[in-house]
Enzyme design. Structure first.
Site, mmCIF file in Angstrom:
data_model
loop_
_atom_site.group_PDB
_atom_site.id
_atom_site.type_symbol
_atom_site.label_atom_id
_atom_site.label_comp_id
_atom_site.label_asym_id
_atom_site.label_seq_id
_atom_site.Cartn_x
_atom_site.Cartn_y
_atom_site.Cartn_z
ATOM 1 N N SER A 166 0.832 -1.193 0.000
ATOM 2 C CA SER A 166 0.000 0.000 0.000
ATOM 3 C C SER A 166 0.873 1.252 0.000
ATOM 4 O O SER A 166 1.780 1.392 0.809
ATOM 5 C CB SER A 166 -0.912 0.000 1.234
ATOM 6 O OG SER A 166 -1.695 1.173 1.269
ATOM 7 N N GLY A 167 0.575 2.168 -0.925
ATOM 8 C CA GLY A 167 1.337 3.408 -1.018
ATOM 9 C C GLY A 167 2.479 3.342 -1.994
ATOM 10 O O GLY A 167 3.194 4.330 -2.185
ATOM 11 N N THR A 171 -2.054 1.577 -8.070
ATOM 12 C CA THR A 171 -3.242 2.069 -8.760
ATOM 13 C C THR A 171 -2.867 3.083 -9.834
ATOM 14 O O THR A 171 -3.420 3.075 -10.939
ATOM 15 C CB THR A 171 -4.206 2.705 -7.744
ATOM 16 O OG1 THR A 171 -4.546 1.729 -6.759
ATOM 17 C CG2 THR A 171 -5.462 3.192 -8.423
ATOM 18 N N ASN A 215 -0.770 5.655 2.610
ATOM 19 C CA ASN A 215 -1.146 6.115 1.272
ATOM 20 C C ASN A 215 -2.450 6.902 1.373
ATOM 21 O O ASN A 215 -3.397 6.473 2.033
ATOM 22 C CB ASN A 215 -1.337 4.901 0.344
ATOM 23 C CG ASN A 215 -1.568 5.324 -1.092
ATOM 24 O OD1 ASN A 215 -1.474 6.499 -1.433
ATOM 25 N ND2 ASN A 215 -1.861 4.357 -1.948
ATOM 26 N N SER A 218 -5.265 4.708 -1.083
ATOM 27 C CA SER A 218 -4.942 3.286 -1.064
ATOM 28 C C SER A 218 -6.121 2.462 -1.554
ATOM 29 O O SER A 218 -7.258 2.642 -1.102
ATOM 30 C CB SER A 218 -4.564 2.859 0.361
ATOM 31 O OG SER A 218 -4.342 1.474 0.420
ATOM 32 N N SER A 219 -5.863 1.560 -2.502
ATOM 33 C CA SER A 219 -6.911 0.647 -2.976
ATOM 34 C C SER A 219 -7.130 -0.424 -1.917
ATOM 35 O O SER A 219 -6.199 -1.159 -1.571
ATOM 36 C CB SER A 219 -6.491 -0.006 -4.299
ATOM 37 O OG SER A 219 -6.334 0.961 -5.296
ATOM 38 N N GLY A 441 0.255 -6.093 -2.632
ATOM 39 C CA GLY A 441 1.523 -6.797 -2.518
ATOM 40 C C GLY A 441 1.651 -7.489 -1.173
ATOM 41 O O GLY A 441 0.746 -7.449 -0.321
ATOM 42 N N GLU A 443 2.251 -8.170 2.495
ATOM 43 C CA GLU A 443 2.091 -7.266 3.628
ATOM 44 C C GLU A 443 2.469 -7.960 4.940
ATOM 45 O O GLU A 443 2.168 -9.145 5.145
ATOM 46 C CB GLU A 443 0.627 -6.779 3.739
ATOM 47 C CG GLU A 443 0.239 -5.810 2.642
ATOM 48 C CD GLU A 443 -1.143 -5.211 2.863
ATOM 49 O OE1 GLU A 443 -1.518 -4.315 2.095
ATOM 50 O OE2 GLU A 443 -1.855 -5.649 3.807
#
Length: 1661
Positions: A166-167, A171, A215, A218-219, A441, A443
């Protein structure tokens, strides 16, 4: 062992582990020997340390790559492939060069810059479109282009897998990839599918993205978007699959985080009228949006984002009613979160009466308040026999409320995804697709739960697929090159996947525990321990916890907390609450739950044929018997596993492309690199595993040509063979003794890790030795020169000193010693001074001689260099700086105040002087004109006076003649009356008599004219003012006497003949007498013949007399005495007795005039002939010079171009000869027409004579002779420059002249612009007929025909150029013959007669001008398409100056070789193409000004494309490449000079490219250099200057990189410059075109229409 050997040879720099920086660089101080346990190192900061080797592994520290290899586009180009090398290379590119993209084999590594970069515009997309992946700098667009190209080439579906934590920017990367496809491919329909695909992004981001601590956008779900293409590879539709939405975020947010964006967008738009019914407020009012305490994101306006979201919904077909329904449901969720509960006791709770949040929720959802209030505080329990309603505690009620909110949001999310897919669904059959996977990804957090477990499980599957793909590509490469394949050991994570998904795996045990009535997280943990602990090496139990487990993933160990696993896997919601929502009056809400019982399986197909993988539906705790399907009972983990399996099947059926996004720091600081965080992610995303697989074999790969070009310096001349492959083999066998270190493939050489660094070291050493040898030689030469000068000086001093010393002997006495010493002192001083002066003089003389000699040598060398290309190779690098410094000094002097004031004064004085001078000059000119006018007026008065005198004389003469004629008429009347009887008897003879009488009258008139002329001469003699003394009688009187006697005798003779004729006529005889053959008739004929002969004789005598008179006149003195005048008058009266002298004089006068006219005509014809011969000589000289120039140019060209040029010249010569022959033919036609006219006149005269003879012939004779037929030819009219055709022939005219015309034949064989002239002449005839319908129809058909032929053959340069030229000529003709004064200045009178008379075609001229602009733009596009493939290869990649550029080691993404192979384009290819363009345009007769504009546009495209590629290619930004570019530009300028196009403005368009090349070459160290660069690069933008400096890459070790401080200095100096932030030039920009009026000197009446055009139906008028 290998590293140890290299260390012992190289004394390399190594990497050692560091707790802060992960890896540190250190220099090896002592050579490593086998068995050493400690290595002596020195860190970069100077500190020395002893590095202890691991006693177990005895692994040596990894070696550092040479600096020349650092910063490469592809990590696989590094000689040493390992973790510290990868990390260092990424850091250098990210921090120093500001490059966020790097290749690592097949993977694109993208580092989030946390800053907006100008590298995603449409100009960048166009730059990457159609390019090979290795030719350009790494970019997400390069990956997208590669996928698009492989889809079209291999007919195989593609996938782009974007992953990262994330971040990291997943996206954004996926969004840019989709934008690239939408821009490049376009849409197959008018529905703008590509816009809809892009419009899905803001919708999905608003409902699926949220702010997290890592982020701002973030998605919180995974998605796979399939973009569908048709057979022509245009976008036709798309489909989206979603994975594992984070529903828990709807009801809970951690500190500094937010809920999904859509909720904050709603709150920010609450004041809108349409949202009043939602009763919304500030985000801090709602429980579901205020928990994070951070409702606002810096730089984001939620209200504006709401507008974008609504626009995207409208574009995707979600109408306003559905949008308001979505917003009602979302607002209801917010109000539901504010519902509060009050505890009755420990096991029950209640909701206050008429609780406002619940009331609003029920109103928005359309449900009953009492039912919803009841079931929020109660639940139903069903047993086999009974059903119970049980109250629940406050905590359970809150959990149930939150579960309901999550369930509603998940349903709404799926509904929106379904509608987006419907909007993107295509009715056209899909041919292929490219999938873009944007998924989370790997985590790992402090607390990891069910979500992290699913995410890491998905990454395990993706990593397995990635490893297999990399392994497969490596194997294919080895097989293709026929390299022996050895099995490479790589990490296989199948055991970890089995641990999670196999039978009795973690997911299986979790689902089993969820089915248990009393299942719990603790019992599930115990089952895990019992099943896998000590049985699976990848499963561990934490020491201090019984509610957690550890899994050894491919990236790292992760500890998962078991708490919450069962609840999240079951995703429980009470069914009674769902029933209440199903019974809602709100239609859309009930639609969300209609498919609750018939939920589709992820493996089943939707009506659109797509596979839905986004079903994360939440189920109630227990469904009614008979209603709940099996799928409804499936857990979240089970559904996710099925979805993941289908995803892997899809990816395995496609060709994958990988993008790994890296987050450089956790604080979102721009361009800040945290090595620890980067290494974690590199390990997690599989980049290092790719490196490990490559390094296990032969990671470095060179083509034979690249290897030869790079390491040619290591070979001797005898080692270079024609076979490059064998040459490379021989060299490697000498340099690398261990043959296992390299392998020879079919086209490449494969090296093991470290061998390229070894070769680079040998190459650098060889170059260093060569440099030292050059330095040694030059320094020795300088020292020898210095020594020889000193030696010569010593010899000179010695030669002066010895004779003087010997002269002073020891004979002097002791008493004189003291004096001698004094004398010596002075003498020695004097001698020393003399020697010094002499030596100084000699040294100065020697210096002069030496400098003269060196100057001559230098001059000779400069002359040689000026004629050779070598001077460009040895240009002084610092010369530009010196020039800039001098320029700056000049500018400073110019800017000096005193200088400015003096310059202003001087300017003012000069202006004043100029004005005064102009004034005086104008006055002088005015006076001179006045004087000329006065002289002209005086002459005019004199002429008028003479004219008056002359007219008076003519009046008197006319009166006298009138009297004479009247007297003669009376006399003739009397004679006629006397002769009437005889005339009646002899009518035929009277005609002859009248002729003779007429001849006599003419003679009398000649006599009278001679009399008048004699009188005039007499008056002139009387006016003579000077008198002559008594002289002898001039010979003129004697001459006059002789003439008088002859004329008197002739007069008597004529009188006798006249009397005889009268007698013969007066005889009375029968008609027979006068008939032909009678005696009287014969007498008349004889007399007539004799008279004619006598007349001819007299004419000759008159000519003789005339000549004698002229000679006598010249001999006479200008002054005549009075006596002589009296005598001459007496002689004149004596001579003029009978008046015959006048006749003679008049005859002489006419003869004189005749001779003068003949002389003038002959002189004029001679002058004309002489002028024609001179013109012919001049034209021959010009032709000779032109032939010599062409011969010189041809000799410089290569053989192929020489043949082409000679053919072109021969064609031009034949064309000119054809034109000359046509002109001669036209002249002959004119002569023939003239002769025909004369022939008609003669035929007419002959006919009249025949008629006259017929009157003299008897009727019998007429009958006997045959009648000849009379030929009456048609009278031919002059050609008026018009063409006539029938109305029905107009389509045939357009077809033959426009649609079917071949430009090549017309351009070569006929005059330029012939179709335009023919069309205009047709228009002229229609105008002449005043037929407006015919004019309009012809012009419309012409314009449509030109458009049609350009649409059909619009990609052919000759066709477009031909019709651009003809359209402009047609436009010029309409202007030239329009009748407007502004366009008629250069016309001939004949051309002005051809002007249009009836119609004003100004509107059609505007239409034709617009058409010409369209054709010009099409011509630019055509030549751009032709030149585009040549520009980059010819201007950048090809080595025009061989040996200057060096080839650095390539990576897996191989660059285009700079070596010119067969089929590659070079600079000569570009110049040949430019020659072709120019010759075609000249042959077509294009206006010179228009040719200049085309050339300017062509050079702009060349410069823009070259500069754009330079800005996007790090490997091209070097000092040597700058030299190559400058040389190439100079060749283009030379071409402009050869074509006389230097004033076209084309050279100025190359200025940005020239300055970029200079920027690569200038010194880039000090502040003075920065100032010079800022003043030099005024045509480049700040972004372009900084980009070039960031990309500057040394090719050799002797060059230095540009420091970051220097780049910052440049930025500071340029911060005030106001220029475009755009990085690339707009290569599609077209300069405005103008069509200057260019009238034609060609006469329309001279144009011939060749039969080859098939226009026989057109007639000339």
């Amino acid at each position: 062992e290998q590293i140890g050997e290299i260390c012992s040879i190289l004394c390399q720099v190594v990497w050692i582990p560091d707790p802060e920086e992960v890896w540190k660089s250190a220099e090896l101080l002592k050579d490593y020997k086998q068995g050493d346990k400690v290595i002596q190192l020195r860190l970069e900061e100077g500190k020395e340390l002893e590095y202890c080797l691991d006693p177990k592994t005895k692994e040596l520290p990894p070696l550092r790559n040479p600096d020349i290899l650092v910063g490469e586009n592809d990590l696989t180009a590094l000689s040493y492939l390992h973790e510290p090398a990868v990390l260092h290379n990424l850091r250098v590119r990210f921090i120093d060069s500001k490059l966020i993209y790097t290749y690592c084999g097949i993977v694109l590594v993208a580092i989030n810059p946390y800053e907006q970069l100008p590298i995603y515009g449409e100009d960048i997309i166009n730059a990457y479109s159609g390019q090979n992946m290795g030719d350009m700098d790494p970019h997400i667009f390069a990956v997208a282009e590669e996928a698009y190209k492989q889809m079209a080439r291999d007919e195989r579906n593609q996938s782009i897998i974007v992953s990262g934590e994330s971040g990291a920017g997943k996206t954004v990367s996926a969004k840019y990839a989709m934008r690239y496809f939408a821009t490049v491919s376009g849409s197959a329909s008018e529905a703008n599918v590509e816009e809809k695909v892009l419009a899905s992004n803001p919708i999905m981001e608003s409902i699926g993205n949220a702010k997290t601590t890592r982020n701002d956008n973030s998605s919180r779900f995974g998605k796979y978007i399939e973009i569908g293409f048709d057979k022509r590879y245009r976008i036709i539709g798309a489909n989206m699959r979603t994975y594992l939405l984070e529903k828990s975020r709807v009801v809970f947010q951690a500190e500094e985080e937010r809920n999904y964006h859509i909720f904050y967008q709603l709150c920010a738009s609450a004041a809108l009228p349409e949202f009043k019914t939602l009763r919304l407020g500030n985000a801090n009012y709602f429980h579901y949006t205020k928990q994070g305490g951070s409702p606002v994101i810096d730089g984001i306006d939620d209200a504006k984002e709401m507008v974008h979201t609504r626009q995207a919904c409208s574009l995707l077909g979600i109408n306003d009613s559905h949008q308001m329904g979505i917003f009602r449901i979302l607002a209801g969720i917010l109000h539901l979160g504010n519902v509060g509960f009050t505890s009755r006791d420990a096991d029950s709770c209640t909701i206050p009466h008429k609780h406002e949040p619940l009331t609003i929720f029920c109103d928005l959802m359309g449900v009953e308040y009492q039912e919803m209030s009841h079931w929020l505080c109660h639940r139903k329990l069903a047993t086999a026999s009974e059903t119970y309603i049980k109250p629940i505690s406050k905590l359970q009620a809150i959990n149930a409320r939150d579960a309901l909110a999550k369930h509603i949001y998940a349903k709404l999310f799926n509904w929106i995804v379904d509608h987006v897919n419907k909007a993107l669904h295509s009715t056209v059959k899909q041919h292929s697709f490219i999938g873009v996977l944007d998924i989370y990804g790997f985590e790992t957090f402090e607390i990891n739960s069910f979500e992290q477990f699913c995410i890491n499980y998905a990454n395990e599957k993706l990593q397995q697929q990635f490893n297999m793909h990399v392994f497969k590509l490596e194997q294919e490469e080895y097989m293709k090159e026929q390299i022996p394949w050895t099995l490479i050991d790589f990490y296989d994570n199948q055991p970890c996947i089995n641990l999670i998904e196999a039978k009795l795996g973690i997911l299986d045990l979790l689902d089993e525990e969820c089915k248990m009535p009393k299942g719990s997280d603790d019992s599930w943990a115990q089952k895990l321990y019992n099943t896998h602990l000590k049985k699976c090496a990848l499963f561990e139990k934490p020491r201090m916890s019984n509610k957690a487990f550890i899994i050894q993933h491919f990236a790292d160990k992760v500890e998962y907390q078991c708490e919450g696993f069962l609840e999240k896997n079951k995703d429980t919601v009470y069914e009674e609450q769902i029933k209440v929502l199903k019974s809602s009056k709100f239609k859309m809400l009930s639609e969300l739950f209609q498919d609750e019982e018939k939920a589709l399986s992820p493996t089943s197909a939707t009506p659109s044929g797509r596979t839905l993988l986004s079903r994360t539906a939440v189920k109630p705790a227990k469904a009614k018997p008979g209603q709940a399907s099996k799928e409804h009972k499936k857990t979240v983990g089970h559904q996710f596993r099925n979805s993941l399996h289908l995803l892997m099947e899809t990816l395995n059926a496609t060709t994958p492309h990988y993008v790994r996004c890296i987050k450089p720091n956790d604080f979102k600081f721009p361009f800040t690199f945290d090595e620890k965080r980067a290494v974690q992610q590199l390990r997690a995303c599989g980049v290092l595993e790719t490196i490990r697989i490559s390094a296990a074999g032969f990671p470095s790969r060179w083509t034979y040509q690249e290897f030869f070009s790079r390491y040619r310096v290591l070979m001797k001349q005898k080692d270079v063979l024609s076979d490059r492959k064998q040459t490379c083999k021989n060299l490697l066998e000498k340099l690398i003794l261990d043959k296992d270190k390299y392998q020879f493939g079919k086209t490449k050489i494969f090296f093991r890790a470290g061998q390229v660094a070894y070769l680079e070291k040998i190459r650098a050493d060889k170059l260093r030795v060569a440099c030292i040898r050059i330095q040694k030689t030059i320094r020795g030469w300088l020292m020898r020169k210095k020594y020889l000068l000193a030696h010569l000086g010593t010899l000179a001093l010695t030669s002066v000193h010895l004779p003087l010393t010997r002269s002073f002997s020891c004979e002097s006495t002791f008493c004189l010693l003291h004096k001698a010493i004094i004398i010596q002192k002075h003498v020695r001083g004097w001698l020393a001074r003399v020697r010094y002066r002499r030596s100084l003089k000699a040294i100065v003389y020697l210096q002069c001689c030496y400098r003269r000699m060196m100057a001559k040598r230098e001059l000779k060398k400069l002359k040689i260099e000026a004629r050779s290309v070598e001077r460009y190779k040895k240009l002084n690098i610092g010369m530009e700086n010196k020039i800039m410094q001098l320029q700056r000094k000049v500018d400073e002097q110019v800017n000096h105040k005193d200088y400015k004031s003096l310059l202003e004064k001087l300017t003012n004085l000069e202006t004043t002087y100029n004005t005064e001078t102009e004034k005086l000059r104008s006055d002088v000119e005015r006076l001179r004109m006045s004087e000329e006018e006065a002289k002209n007026a005086t002459n005019r008065v004199n002429m008028l006076q003479e004219e008056i005198t002359k007219l008076r004389k003519e009046l008197h003469q006319t009166q006298s003649e009138k009297k004479t004629i009247e007297e003669w008429a009376d006399k003739y009347k009397q004679e006629t009356e006397q002769q009437e009887p005889s005339e009646k008897k002899a009518p035929l003879d009277m005609s002859l008599f009248l002729k003779l009488q007429k001849r006599v009258t003419e003679l009398e008139q000649e006599k009278q004219s001679l009399q008048d002329e004699l009188d005039r001469k007499e008056e002139q003699a009387l006016r003579t003012k000077t008198r002559v003394e008594n002289q002898e009688e001039p010979p003129q009187s004697t001459f006059y006497c002789i003439i008088r006697q002859e004329l008197e005798s002739e007069n008597k003779k004529l009188k006798n003949e006249l009397n005889e004729l009268q007698k013969a006529l007066l005889e009375k005889s029968s008609p027979v007498v006068t008939a032909p053959g009678a005696p009287a008739y014969r007498v008349l004929l004889d007399q007539l013949t004799s008279v004619s002969e006598e007349l001819d004789v007299r004419k000759e005598e008159v000519l003789i007399l005339r000549s004698q008179l002229v000679s006598q006149k010249e001999a006479i003195q200008p002054k005549v005495s009075n006596s002589l005048r009296i005598q001459s008058l007496q002689d004149y009266h004596m001579l003029n007795e009978d008046g015959e002298l006048w006749l003679v004089y008049e005859g002489l006068k006419q003869t004189n005039r005749l001779l003068e006219s003949q002389l003038q005509s002959q002189k004029k014809s001679h002058d004309n002939e002489l002028e024609a011969l001179r013109g012919e000589i001049q034209s021959l000289k010009e032709e000779n010079n032109r032939q010599q120039q062409l011969l010189a140019q041809n000799l410089q060209l290569p053989p192929e171009a020489r043949i082409e040029a000679s053919l072109q010249h021969e064609i031009t010569r034949l064309t000119n000869e054809n034109l000359d022959l046509m002109e001669q033919l036209e002249k002959q036609d004119k002569t023939v027409r003239k002769l025909k006219k004369q022939l008609k006149v003669f035929a007419k005269k002959i006919g009249e004579l025949e008629v006259g003879q017929m009157e003299n012939i008897s009727p019998g004779q007429i009958i006997d002779e045959p009648i000849r037929p009379v030929n009456i030819p048609r009278k031919e009219k002059d050609f008026q420059g018009m063409l006539e055709y029938k109305k029905d022939d107009e389509p045939k005219l357009v077809k033959n002249l426009i649609l079917d015309l071949k430009p090549r034949g017309v351009a070569v064989n006929l005059i330029p612009g012939l179709p335009a002239y023919i069309l205009f002449m047709c228009v002229r005839h229609a105008d002449y007929l005043n037929d407006d319908q015919k004019v309009r129809s012809l012009l419309t058909s012409t314009i449509n025909g030109i458009k049609k032929v350009l649409k059909k053959r619009g990609d052919d340069f000759e066709t477009v150029s031909f019709w651009l030229s003809n359209t402009c000529r047609f436009l010029h003709c309409l202007k030239q013959y329009s009748g407007e004064e502004g366009f008629m200045k250069h016309n001939t009178p004949r051309q002005n007669e051809h002007c249009l008379t009836n119609f004003d075609l100004a509107e059609y001229r505007q239409v034709l001008s617009d058409l010409a602009i369209q054709i010009y733009q099409q011509l630019v596009r055509v030549l751009e398409n032709i030149l585009q493939p040549m520009i980059v290869s010819g201007m950048l990649e090809h080595e025009t100056i061989q040996g200057v550029s060096g080839v650095k080691p390539p990576g897996l993404r191989k660059r285009t070789s700079s070596i010119a192979d067969e089929g590659t384009y070079t600079l000569d290819s570009i110049i040949r193409q430019l020659n072709t363009f120019h010759s075609v345009m000249c042959q077509h007769g294009m206006d010179p000004e228009l040719i200049k504009q085309v050339v300017k546009q062509t050079f702009y495209i060349t410069g823009a494309v070259t500069l754009n590629n330079l800005l996007l290619r790090k490997d091209m930004c070097s000092w040597s490449k700058g030299m190559q570019i400058r040389y190439n530009v100079s060749q283009l300028e030379e071409w402009l000079r050869d074509k006389n196009l230097m004033n076209s403005g084309a050279k100025e368009t190359l200025e940005p490219l020239i300055q970029a090349a200079q920027l690569l070459q200038v010194k880039k160290k000090t502040d003075e250099d920065a100032e010079a660069i800022c003043s030099m690069c005024n045509a480049l933008t700040t972004a372009q200057i900084v980009k070039v400096l960031n990309l500057y890459t040394p090719v050799n070790e002797f060059e230095e990189r540009v420091s970051i401080s220097f780049i910052r200095t440049i930025q500071m100096r340029l911060r005030d410059r106001k220029d475009s932030p755009q990085l690339l030039m707009d290569a599609k920009h077209i300069f405005p075109v103008t069509f200057p009026f260019n009238p034609s000197s060609l006469a329309l009446e001279t144009i011939q229409i060749p039969a080859s055009l098939g226009l026989a139906f057109i007639s000339r008028v």
